[in-house]
Scaffold this active site. Structure first.
Site, PDB file in Angstrom:
ATOM      1  N   GLU A   1       0.867  -1.185   0.000  1.00 25.20           N
ATOM      2  CA  GLU A   1       0.000   0.000   0.000  1.00 25.20           C
ATOM      3  C   GLU A   1       0.898   1.227   0.000  1.00 25.20           C
ATOM      4  OE1 GLU A   1      -2.988   0.359   3.079  1.00 25.20           O
ATOM      5  OE2 GLU A   1      -3.598   2.353   2.361  1.00 25.20           O
TER       6      GLU A   1
ATOM      7  N   ASN B   1      -1.341  -0.721  -4.101  1.00 24.96           N
ATOM      8  CA  ASN B   1      -2.632  -0.186  -3.652  1.00 24.96           C
ATOM      9  C   ASN B   1      -2.471   1.303  -3.374  1.00 24.96           C
ATOM     10  OD1 ASN B   1      -3.295  -2.942  -3.397  1.00 24.96           O
ATOM     11  ND2 ASN B   1      -4.654  -2.493  -1.678  1.00 24.96           N
TER      12      ASN B   1
ATOM     13  N   GLU C   1      -8.032   2.003  -3.519  1.00 29.68           N
ATOM     14  CA  GLU C   1      -8.752   1.782  -2.255  1.00 29.68           C
ATOM     15  C   GLU C   1      -9.693   2.951  -2.005  1.00 29.68           C
ATOM     16  OE1 GLU C   1      -6.293   1.096   1.170  1.00 29.68           O
ATOM     17  OE2 GLU C   1      -5.137  -0.492   0.195  1.00 29.68           O
TER      18      GLU C   1
ATOM     19  N   ASP D   1     -11.835   0.048   1.724  1.00 32.03           N
ATOM     20  CA  ASP D   1     -10.917   0.265   2.854  1.00 32.03           C
ATOM     21  C   ASP D   1     -11.684   0.524   4.152  1.00 32.03           C
ATOM     22  OD1 ASP D   1      -8.445   0.557   4.008  1.00 32.03           O
ATOM     23  OD2 ASP D   1      -7.981   2.501   3.101  1.00 32.03           O
TER      24      ASP D   1
ATOM     25  N   GLU E   1      -6.247  -5.699   8.162  1.00 31.03           N
ATOM     26  CA  GLU E   1      -5.371  -4.543   8.395  1.00 31.03           C
ATOM     27  C   GLU E   1      -4.930  -4.502   9.851  1.00 31.03           C
ATOM     28  OE1 GLU E   1      -6.398  -0.706   5.977  1.00 31.03           O
ATOM     29  OE2 GLU E   1      -8.101  -1.265   7.207  1.00 31.03           O
TER      30      GLU E   1
END
Ligand code: G
Ligand code: G
Ligand code: MN
Length: 253
Positions: free
Chosen positions: A17, A74, A108, A138, A194
């Site tokens: 990310e 991402n 995202e 997200d 996450e």
């Protein structure tokens, strides 16, 4: 900065990310929680995201880049950027750039702010998909999503917010996460946990069929140079973790 995303099935780093960081020459480090809302309000978030992706492209062109084809980047996209009239051009342009390197882009979208799914947004989501960019939802579980909304967004993956992952302790967990994973699987959507910080969270999530991990347990967000070091090490230890050759073969020579 780049934070590794790890596949829960292969245990390998499959993507990163991209997280914006701002080191101001006079005032020092400005956290994204401060400058992102300002960029959104002043309608400079589109420009900021473009610059961020140009930096990623420049990083990918470094001679020491070892990231393989199919590696996934991402990037967080603000809703105000998605609503802007030139968003379609932006998506097509960067999809083409990343395709040139054989690398994949994921956009995202946070569910903390509700996107009103109207004709314009549906058309843009279609452009994203046509360009070969994946869509991820997200901060899942903390915002406005409802089932009809998820159906219209039709994300490729959802990122289960760290607030839920946090609730997995050595002797307790929440049924919510396993329900979300089951729901996602039945809808053909991949799941990313996450904020994974502990080995017992990894074990519990793996047992409950999560697809990907992200969090401090693996790594904090890193500069590109440090990320390459992390990636190289991941590839090397992967060889060490390979199962030994079957006995009859290894005894032959
Ligand atoms: O990077 P954390 O480390 O502190 O990020 C804080 C918040 O800022 C997160 O919600 C993250 O999604 C958001 N953020 C970080 N980089 C970007 C970016 O490039 N664009 C947008 N829209 N949000 C970002
Ligand atoms: O909202 P979004 O998911 O894009 O935000 C990512 C944010 O989460 C970044 O600020 C990143 O630094 C932070 N983050 C990533 N991994 C962890 C973790 O394991 N624990 C905590 N507390 N924060 C994390
Ligand atoms: Mn994010």
């Amino acid at each position: 900065y780049y934070q590794p995303i790890v596949c829960a099935h292969s245990n390998r780093v499959i993507g990163a990310e991209i997280l914006a960081r701002w080191e101001h020459p006079e005032i020092g480090f400005v956290p994204p929680d401060i400058f992102i809302p300002v960029a959104e309000k002043t309608q400079t978030i589109g420009l900021m995201t473009e610059n961020l992706l140009r930096r990623v492209i420049a990083d990918c062109q470094r001679p020491d880049n070892v990231l393989p084809a199919g590696f996934i980047f991402n990037v967080n996209i603000s809703h105000s950027h998605l609503s802007a009239s030139d968003f379609g051009t932006f998506a097509r342009e960067f999809a083409a750039h990343f395709q040139k390197f054989g690398q994949k882009l994921t956009f995202e979208f946070t569910e903390n702010e509700q996107i009103e799914i109207n004709g314009d947004i549906l058309q843009k989501l279609e452009i994203i998909r046509e360009s070969g960019i994946a869509i991820s939802l997200d901060d899942f579980g903390t915002g406005f999503s409802n089932l009809s909304w998820i159906t219209s967004l039709s994300p490729d993956s959802i990122k289960i917010d760290r607030m839920f992952v946090n609730q997995i302790s050595p002797n307790a967990s929440t049924p919510l996460i396993s329900c979300v994973i089951d729901m996602a699987r039945q809808m053909g959507i991949k799941t990313v946990a996450e904020g994974v910080e502990h080995d017992y969270q990894v074990a519990w999530l793996q047992e409950h069929d999560i697809d990907c991990f992200q969090g401090y347990f693996y790594s904090r967000p890193l500069t590109f140079g440090d990320f390459l070091d992390y990636f190289r090490q991941d590839v090397m230890t992967q060889h060490l973790r390979m199962p030994p050759l079957p006995r009859d073969i290894s005894l032959q020579h």
